[in-house]
Write an enzyme that holds these catalytic residues in place. Structure first.
Site, short mmCIF file in Angstrom:
data_model
loop_
_atom_site.label_atom_id
_atom_site.label_comp_id
_atom_site.label_asym_id
_atom_site.label_seq_id
_atom_site.Cartn_x
_atom_site.Cartn_y
_atom_site.Cartn_z
N ALA A 272 1.55 3.62 -1.93
CA ALA A 272 1.08 4.91 -2.42
C ALA A 272 -0.05 5.48 -1.56
O ALA A 272 -0.59 6.55 -1.87
CB ALA A 272 0.60 4.78 -3.87
N HIS B 217 -8.71 -6.70 16.43
CA HIS B 217 -8.72 -5.26 16.11
C HIS B 217 -10.07 -4.95 15.47
O HIS B 217 -10.21 -4.90 14.25
CB HIS B 217 -7.56 -4.91 15.18
CG HIS B 217 -7.61 -3.49 14.70
ND1 HIS B 217 -7.46 -2.42 15.55
CD2 HIS B 217 -7.80 -2.97 13.47
CE1 HIS B 217 -7.55 -1.29 14.85
NE2 HIS B 217 -7.77 -1.60 13.59
N VAL C 178 -1.33 -4.88 8.82
CA VAL C 178 -2.09 -3.70 9.23
C VAL C 178 -3.45 -3.66 8.52
O VAL C 178 -4.46 -3.27 9.11
CB VAL C 178 -1.30 -2.42 8.93
CG1 VAL C 178 -2.09 -1.17 9.32
CG2 VAL C 178 0.05 -2.44 9.64
N ILE D 100 -1.48 6.16 4.74
CA ILE D 100 -0.72 5.72 5.92
C ILE D 100 0.76 5.60 5.57
O ILE D 100 1.64 6.07 6.31
CB ILE D 100 -1.25 4.39 6.47
CG1 ILE D 100 -2.70 4.54 6.92
CG2 ILE D 100 -0.40 3.91 7.64
CD1 ILE D 100 -3.35 3.24 7.37
N ALA D 101 1.04 4.99 4.43
CA ALA D 101 2.43 4.84 4.00
C ALA D 101 3.10 6.19 3.85
O ALA D 101 4.29 6.36 4.17
CB ALA D 101 2.50 4.07 2.69
N GLY E 20 0.84 -1.20 0.00
CA GLY E 20 0.00 0.00 0.00
C GLY E 20 0.87 1.23 0.00
O GLY E 20 0.54 2.26 0.62
N ARG F 123 -19.34 -8.55 5.79
CA ARG F 123 -18.02 -8.96 6.30
C ARG F 123 -17.46 -10.16 5.53
O ARG F 123 -16.25 -10.24 5.30
CB ARG F 123 -18.12 -9.29 7.79
CG ARG F 123 -16.77 -9.34 8.48
CD ARG F 123 -16.91 -9.28 9.98
NE ARG F 123 -15.61 -9.23 10.64
CZ ARG F 123 -14.91 -8.12 10.82
NH1 ARG F 123 -15.37 -6.97 10.39
NH2 ARG F 123 -13.74 -8.17 11.43
N ASP G 165 2.48 -1.68 -4.54
CA ASP G 165 1.10 -1.24 -4.68
C ASP G 165 0.54 -1.81 -5.98
O ASP G 165 1.29 -2.34 -6.81
CB ASP G 165 0.96 0.28 -4.63
CG ASP G 165 -0.31 0.72 -3.90
OD1 ASP G 165 -1.38 0.10 -4.16
OD2 ASP G 165 -0.26 1.65 -3.07
N ASP H 293 -4.59 0.88 18.86
CA ASP H 293 -5.60 0.80 19.91
C ASP H 293 -4.96 1.05 21.28
O ASP H 293 -5.53 1.75 22.13
CB ASP H 293 -6.27 -0.57 19.90
CG ASP H 293 -6.84 -0.91 18.54
OD1 ASP H 293 -7.65 -0.14 18.02
OD2 ASP H 293 -6.45 -1.95 17.98
#
Length: 340
Positions: free
Chosen positions: A18, A192, A134, A21-22, A16, A103, A47, A164
């Site tokens: 791009a 999580h 993550v 968070i990165a 990920g 889900r 990515d 958390d």
């Protein structure tokens, strides 16, 4: 920086690459905030093909930082290239939950991603690679990844619950009027998700140069069993409501905290929360990735902290989050059988 010239670079893959968070995390890694200001790094960024132009922009920015610790950048859409000979895998990328998606649909999309990534890690990564998942649902994604990398030890697969934990510490610090630096040994148990169990009843607070059990100072047990828990459980959703995007800066900081502690170890007398393969501790059966309190030795060997006292309230909370994880694990296993 004199010592940096003597150290071999560590190879770190961020998937990920791009994403938002990165974008925050890569700066922390490249400037030495995660692995130290004397540790050179080589970044491998992965990515999807549709994001390669954005990824190229990230690479240009990393180059323009002109950082002496950053010894190279590899950018690709191929997992085997990204994972080749790496020391650490920070798996941020995952399929997001879209409007109208249930889900099981989300698990199906991510099952395919983490089956592929687990197989690629198994094939080309170092057998000592440390893997931090993550992308959500991170516990079950980590389990899927682990099962598809049989030549890498199971204990090398973890998932992130440090965000958390950091949220919990912040809530406690605000409530008590102390610094977050003075609070230690807050625990996140389980998944999580909204069933996670933030637990402050084994935490300590620094007072006058010594550590005091938090429950000796915090008399509001009702708050610890209600608003404190629900605030941490729902914090991610509240951030999304407020800014229209999921947590980025705080997530990046938490990933760095997790990786740093796993690489260098926890402080004497302290533990941290990580999603790790259950060994049966606290009556949590094997077969899930469950967040436990862990102590970590320098170099990365960790052990689940044993013998923490628990009452009926704790047992109920742990069972609820385990049941959810078991359901996710069974769904993921059924999906895998259906694909075969």
């Amino acid at each position: 920086m004199a010592d940096a010239a003597c150290k071999s670079p560590i190879k770190i893959c961020v998937t990920g690459g791009a994403g938002q968070i990165a974008y925050s995390l890569l700066l922390e890694i490249a400037t030495g905030k995660v692995f130290g200001n004397d540790q050179p790094v080589i970044l491998h960024l992965l990515d999807i093909p549709q994001c390669q132009e954005k990824l190229h922009g990230v690479v240009m920015e990393l180059e323009d930082l002109a950082l002496s610790l950053l010894r190279g950048v590899v950018a690709t859409d191929k997992p085997e290239t990204a994972f080749n000979d790496i020391d650490i895998a920070l798996l941020l990328g995952a399929f997001p939950r879209l409007k109208g998606m249930n889900r099981s649909d989300l698990l199906a999309k991510n099952n395919a991603i983490f089956i592929e990534q687990g197989a690629a890690l198994d094939k080309v990564a170092k057998k000592t690679v440390k893997v931090v998942v993550v992308g959500n649902p991170c516990n079950t994604n980590a389990l899927t990844c682990m099962k598809n990398a049989p030549s890498i030890p199971p204990q090398n697969f973890t998932c992130l619950t440090r965000l958390d934990q950091n949220r919990a510490k912040s809530q406690l610090a605000n409530k008590m009027g102390v610094s977050v630096a003075d609070i230690s040994n807050v625990i996140i148990w389980g998944n999580h998700s909204g069933t996670q169990y933030p637990d402050a009843r084994h935490a300590s607070v620094k007072q006058g140069g010594s550590k005091v059990p938090l429950t000796q100072i915090m008399s509001d047990d009702a708050w610890l069993k209600s608003d404190f828990i629900s605030t941490v459980q729902t914090r991610g959703g509240e951030v999304i409501k407020a800014r229209g995007l999921s947590s980025a800066m705080s997530a990046a900081k938490a990933i760095g905290d997790h990786a740093r502690d796993w690489w260098y170890g926890t402080a004497e007398g302290e533990f941290t929360s990580m999603g790790v393969p259950s060994d049966g501790s606290y009556n949590i059966p094997k077969g899930v990735i469950f967040s436990f309190p862990v102590k970590i030795a320098p170099g990365g060997a960790y052990e689940i902290v044993k013998g923490l006292a628990q009452d009926d309230f704790d047992t109920e909370k742990l069972k609820a989050t385990y049941d959810e994880l078991l359901d996710e694990a069974n769904t993921a296993a059924d999906l895998l059988k259906a694909e075969k």
